[in-house]
Design an enzyme around this catalytic site. Structure first.
Site, PDB file in Angstrom:
ATOM      1  CB  CYS A   1      -0.964   0.065   1.252  1.00 47.01           C
ATOM      2  SG  CYS A   1      -1.574   1.605   1.471  1.00 47.01           S
TER       3      CYS A   1
ATOM      4  CB  CYS B   1       0.223   1.773   4.080  1.00 46.57           C
ATOM      5  SG  CYS B   1      -1.477   1.080   3.851  1.00 46.57           S
TER       6      CYS B   1
END
Length: 106
Positions: free
Chosen positions: A31, A34
């Site tokens: 991600c 993230c």
């Protein structure tokens, strides 16, 4: 404060049984957002008044993501005395995280 990896095996003890507030981040290595949020949380962990931060890799522990209805990552949950309030999904700034935590009493 500390920043550590949480797993299904450690979650209940470290988070739900904790007397202190715990900020939990649900994320995954693939991600991009993230990965951008990780250094923000790393800097925040050393600020006064910050709770401990636990991270959950949803690829390694999909059960925890399902248990807390996490559909989008990164998602932050602030646990206090075994329960959590509203999630914060994909925060853009440290200020947004601080405002969200303040709205939950931390």
């Amino acid at each position: 404060m500390a920043m550590y990896q949480l797993t299904t095996g450690t979650f209940d003890h470290k988070v739900l049984e904790s007397e202190a507030p715990i900020l939990v981040e649900f994320s995954a290595p693939w991600c991009g957002f993230c990965r951008r949020l990780a250094p923000v949380l790393d800097r925040m962990k050393d600020q006064p008044g910050m709770p401990d931060i636990g991270t959950i890799n949803i690829d390694d522990d999909p059960f925890l993501a399902q248990r807390f209805s996490v559909d989008t990552i990164p998602t932050l949950l602030l646990f206090q005395k075994g329960s959590h309030g509203e999630p914060l999904v994909a925060p853009a700034t440290a200020a947004q995280i601080k405002d969200w935590m303040a709205s939950q009493g931390v």
